[in-house]
Scaffold this motif. Structure first.
Motif, PDB file in Angstrom:
ATOM      1  N   TRP A  14       2.314   9.846  -2.342  1.00 29.20           N
ATOM      2  CA  TRP A  14       3.294  10.008  -3.428  1.00 29.20           C
ATOM      3  C   TRP A  14       4.490   9.095  -3.151  1.00 29.20           C
ATOM      4  CZ3 TRP A  14       0.896  12.942  -6.891  1.00 29.20           C
ATOM      5  CH2 TRP A  14      -0.006  13.919  -6.449  1.00 29.20           C
ATOM      6  N   PRO A  15       4.461   7.834  -3.590  1.00 31.69           N
ATOM      7  CA  PRO A  15       5.595   6.939  -3.352  1.00 31.69           C
ATOM      8  C   PRO A  15       6.728   7.184  -4.344  1.00 31.69           C
ATOM      9  CG  PRO A  15       3.857   5.779  -4.534  1.00 31.69           C
ATOM     10  CD  PRO A  15       3.341   7.163  -4.274  1.00 31.69           C
ATOM     11  N   ALA A  16       7.958   7.105  -3.874  1.00 35.90           N
ATOM     12  CA  ALA A  16       9.135   7.263  -4.739  1.00 35.90           C
ATOM     13  C   ALA A  16      10.328   6.650  -4.044  1.00 35.90           C
ATOM     14  CB  ALA A  16       9.387   8.740  -5.037  1.00 35.90           C
ATOM     15  N   ALA A  17      11.377   6.365  -4.819  1.00 38.69           N
ATOM     16  CA  ALA A  17      12.589   5.799  -4.228  1.00 38.69           C
ATOM     17  C   ALA A  17      13.228   6.778  -3.248  1.00 38.69           C
ATOM     18  CB  ALA A  17      13.579   5.423  -5.326  1.00 38.69           C
ATOM     19  N   ASP A  18      13.139   8.076  -3.541  1.00 39.34           N
ATOM     20  CA  ASP A  18      13.739   9.085  -2.657  1.00 39.34           C
ATOM     21  C   ASP A  18      13.061   9.110  -1.294  1.00 39.34           C
ATOM     22  OD1 ASP A  18      14.837   9.606  -5.124  1.00 39.34           O
ATOM     23  OD2 ASP A  18      14.881  11.765  -4.848  1.00 39.34           O
ATOM     24  N   TYR A  19      11.740   9.084  -1.302  1.00 38.89           N
ATOM     25  CA  TYR A  19      10.937   9.108  -0.076  1.00 38.89           C
ATOM     26  C   TYR A  19       9.475   8.944  -0.461  1.00 38.89           C
ATOM     27  CZ  TYR A  19       9.355  13.899  -1.110  1.00 38.89           C
ATOM     28  OH  TYR A  19       8.783  15.016  -1.692  1.00 38.89           O
ATOM     29  N   GLU A  53       0.022   1.700  -2.263  1.00 37.19           N
ATOM     30  CA  GLU A  53       0.287   0.752  -3.334  1.00 37.19           C
ATOM     31  C   GLU A  53       1.246  -0.341  -2.867  1.00 37.19           C
ATOM     32  OE1 GLU A  53       1.817   3.076  -6.515  1.00 37.19           O
ATOM     33  OE2 GLU A  53      -0.005   4.290  -6.741  1.00 37.19           O
ATOM     34  N   SER A  54       1.112  -1.514  -3.465  1.00 35.19           N
ATOM     35  CA  SER A  54       1.945  -2.649  -3.046  1.00 35.19           C
ATOM     36  C   SER A  54       3.424  -2.393  -3.334  1.00 35.19           C
ATOM     37  CB  SER A  54       1.479  -3.925  -3.751  1.00 35.19           C
ATOM     38  OG  SER A  54       1.565  -3.774  -5.158  1.00 35.19           O
ATOM     39  N   GLU A  55       3.720  -1.606  -4.393  1.00 35.96           N
ATOM     40  CA  GLU A  55       5.117  -1.339  -4.727  1.00 35.96           C
ATOM     41  C   GLU A  55       5.695  -0.134  -3.988  1.00 35.96           C
ATOM     42  OE1 GLU A  55       2.557   0.215  -8.224  1.00 35.96           O
ATOM     43  OE2 GLU A  55       2.599  -1.515  -6.876  1.00 35.96           O
ATOM     44  N   ASP A  56       4.958   0.440  -3.054  1.00 39.45           N
ATOM     45  CA  ASP A  56       5.499   1.542  -2.260  1.00 39.45           C
ATOM     46  C   ASP A  56       6.773   1.057  -1.581  1.00 39.45           C
ATOM     47  OD1 ASP A  56       5.985   3.292   0.117  1.00 39.45           O
ATOM     48  OD2 ASP A  56       4.153   4.263  -0.569  1.00 39.45           O
ATOM     49  N   PRO A  57       7.893   1.773  -1.737  1.00 38.91           N
ATOM     50  CA  PRO A  57       9.166   1.280  -1.193  1.00 38.91           C
ATOM     51  C   PRO A  57       9.248   1.292   0.329  1.00 38.91           C
ATOM     52  CG  PRO A  57       9.448   3.451  -2.166  1.00 38.91           C
ATOM     53  CD  PRO A  57       8.058   3.016  -2.500  1.00 38.91           C
ATOM     54  N   TYR A  58       8.389   2.043   1.004  1.00 40.21           N
ATOM     55  CA  TYR A  58       8.549   2.203   2.449  1.00 40.21           C
ATOM     56  C   TYR A  58       7.321   1.811   3.268  1.00 40.21           C
ATOM     57  CZ  TYR A  58      12.516   4.729   0.645  1.00 40.21           C
ATOM     58  OH  TYR A  58      13.662   5.053  -0.053  1.00 40.21           O
ATOM     59  N   ILE A  59       6.120   1.921   2.720  1.00 43.66           N
ATOM     60  CA  ILE A  59       4.905   1.631   3.485  1.00 43.66           C
ATOM     61  C   ILE A  59       4.307   0.308   3.028  1.00 43.66           C
ATOM     62  CG2 ILE A  59       2.615   2.456   4.149  1.00 43.66           C
ATOM     63  CD1 ILE A  59       3.507   5.279   3.505  1.00 43.66           C
ATOM     64  N   ARG A  60       4.087  -0.612   3.977  1.00 46.48           N
ATOM     65  CA  ARG A  60       3.444  -1.884   3.665  1.00 46.48           C
ATOM     66  C   ARG A  60       1.929  -1.722   3.637  1.00 46.48           C
ATOM     67  NH1 ARG A  60       5.976  -6.408   3.764  1.00 46.48           N
ATOM     68  NH2 ARG A  60       7.590  -5.567   5.153  1.00 46.48           N
ATOM     69  N   GLN A  61       1.407  -1.075   4.675  1.00 47.22           N
ATOM     70  CA  GLN A  61      -0.024  -0.791   4.754  1.00 47.22           C
ATOM     71  C   GLN A  61      -0.236   0.271   5.829  1.00 47.22           C
ATOM     72  OE1 GLN A  61      -2.195  -4.261   6.061  1.00 47.22           O
ATOM     73  NE2 GLN A  61      -1.222  -4.313   8.068  1.00 47.22           N
ATOM     74  N   LEU A  85       8.371  10.153   4.633  1.00 44.20           N
ATOM     75  CA  LEU A  85       9.071   8.979   5.148  1.00 44.20           C
ATOM     76  C   LEU A  85      10.348   8.767   4.338  1.00 44.20           C
ATOM     77  CD1 LEU A  85       6.197   8.738   6.284  1.00 44.20           C
ATOM     78  CD2 LEU A  85       6.340   6.277   5.976  1.00 44.20           C
ATOM     79  N   TYR A  86      11.483   9.158   4.933  1.00 50.60           N
ATOM     80  CA  TYR A  86      12.781   9.041   4.267  1.00 50.60           C
ATOM     81  C   TYR A  86      13.499   7.777   4.748  1.00 50.60           C
ATOM     82  CZ  TYR A  86      12.474  13.882   2.649  1.00 50.60           C
ATOM     83  OH  TYR A  86      12.084  15.049   2.016  1.00 50.60           O
TER      84      TYR A  86
END
Length: 458
Positions: free
Chosen positions: A50-55, A100-108, A150-151
């Protein structure tokens, strides 16, 4: 005929079999049967991201409780997680493709069998994070869950988000009592001064003194931006109610909230903050906290719940109650909505229980009275085109309505458990009608209760 020589008997080396020997052999056999077999590895049943700007949240759902250890490796930033009692399986391997590529915190993410019964996950990160790793016991439709939250090191501020999107002006950030930080204040007499004719300089002997005419100054009206916090219920791990056709409450209410956001932003001097703008979980207390950080003038939580009987139908509007629910149905719905934190999943080790108790203790009669005015205005507009579950505003102990200083309402747009209403909720036209009705109700509320100047919350 002579007899052949007699063969001497073989020496006896075995002990005679007796009762004790038989019992000992039986006991050995019994122990071998009852000895524990090697523990079977836990099975990963599902993986979700669950990617989001918050975490960003990563969830591993499994058939038993898992033990995990984790550590951060810098340069480049990586989060390493070792999970014991686990063997690699195709479901766990599918986690790689879910980033996902647009995940704000995880590259892979990389997944492998680190050693027997230990799986290692390596998250390659885009920036420094503060990870929270915890487990959740089975609840609702979920089995055991292992959660990685991941915050960002610097928490996302809702006002900063709105500034970035152009929905908030930096001039609004001037603290109370320091108007000079927001730029020079307009002079209410500037227009009159500019239109006054220049006076000639003359001696007192030529003309008599003229008494200056004092211009009439009207009392300036308070004009400021009104901030509305819209709260689409559920999200992420918490789907909310699910209709017979598979419609998820979290999707419907987010769609309605986005329609309402657009309509509010079309109004002069109004802006909107969404407690979530995507499919991710936000704890109940965090929703209230976000609204207070942006100094919201109103808090509107949007839902489309289910009831025990599919025949239940109609829209409802709720406000907080300090004295118990106004009906058994209201109490049942409030209890159900208040389970969101358990289903969505919060880390109890870091959950701010003190905040929850403060919000409970500070709920005021004035807040409830203002909430009731807003609720009546909105219910009246919804009742103009939709069937109401009850013709009056109801009250119950909804946790999300406990902001002590913000008029707050919760709207049940319809019962998603009713097949007819589920079909309406999926319809774009009906969603737009609901959003328009809420917008009209908000405008009617402010027409009778204009916003006052307010100091910045500290």
């Amino acid at each position: 005929m002579p007899r052949p020589p007699r063969t001497p008997p073989l020496p006896v080396t075995a002990k005679p079999i007796n009762r004790r020997t038989i019992l000992k052999a039986g006991g050995t056999l019994l122990l071998s049967v009852l000895s524990p077999l090697p523990a079977a590895a836990a099975q990963i049943l599902a993986v979700r991201v669950w990617p989001a700007a918050d975490y960003t949240r990563v969830t591993l759902e499994n058939d038993s409780n898992l033990k995990a250890t984790h550590f951060i490796v810098p340069d480049p930033e990586r989060l390493v997680v070792d999970i014991e009692g686990l063997d690699l399986n195709p479901t766990l391997k599918s986690l790689v493709a879910k980033i996902e590529s647009e995940d704000p915190y995880i590259r892979q993410v990389r997944v492998g069998q680190n050693r027997p019964n230990v799986v290692r996950l390596v998250f390659d990160l885009k920036e420094q994070v503060k990870p929270q790793v915890f487990t959740l016991e089975p609840v609702g439709a979920y089995k055991h869950r292992l959660i990685f939250d991941l915050y960002p090191v610097a928490p996302v501020d809702p006002i900063a988000q709105m500034i970035e999107k152009g929905e908030w002006m930096r001039d609004d950030l001037a603290p109370a009592g320091r108007p000079e930080l927001a730029g020079p204040a307009p002079d209410p007499l500037a227009k009159q001064k500019s239109e006054m004719p220049a006076m000639a300089v003359v001696t007192p002997e030529v003309v008599a003194p003229v008494k200056p005419v004092q211009p009439k100054v009207e009392k300036p009206q308070v004009v400021r931006m009104v901030t509305v916090a819209l709260d689409p219920g559920h999200g992420g791990e918490d789907p909310g109610a699910i209709g017979a056709a598979g419609t998820r409450e979290k999707d419907i209410v987010l769609a309605i909230a986005k329609r309402l956001k657009f309509k509010i932003e079309e109004q002069p001097n109004m802006r909107v903050m969404l407690t979530r703008d995507g499919d991710y979980f936000v704890p109940l207390g965090t929703r209230v906290e976000k609204a207070r950080k942006v100094q919201a003038d109103l808090f509107v939580s949007i839902h489309a719940d289910a009831f025990m009987k599919p025949s239940a139908r109609g829209s409802s509007v709720f406000v907080l109650s300090e004295k118990g629910a106004t009906s058994s149905a209201a109490r049942w719905l409030a209890n159900k909505e208040n389970l969101a934190d358990s289903i969505g999943g919060i880390n109890m080790k870091t959950h701010d229980r003190q905040l929850a108790s403060v919000l409970l203790d500070l709920s005021t009669t004035a807040q409830i009275n203002d909430s009731m005015k807003l609720a009546k205005a909105v219910l009246s507009e919804i009742g103009g085109f939709a069937r109401l579950h009850k013709a009056s505003v109801e009250q119950a102990g909804f946790a999300v309505l406990k902001a002590p200083d913000i008029p707050s309402i919760l709207i049940e747009t319809a019962f998603i458990s009713n097949p007819e209403e589920e079909a309406k909720l999926r319809d774009n036209g009906y969603q737009d009608q609901i959003a328009s009705a809420i917008m009209k109700g908000i405008k009617n509320y402010f027409a009778k209760n204009p916003p006052m100047a307010k100091s910045r919350i500290t």
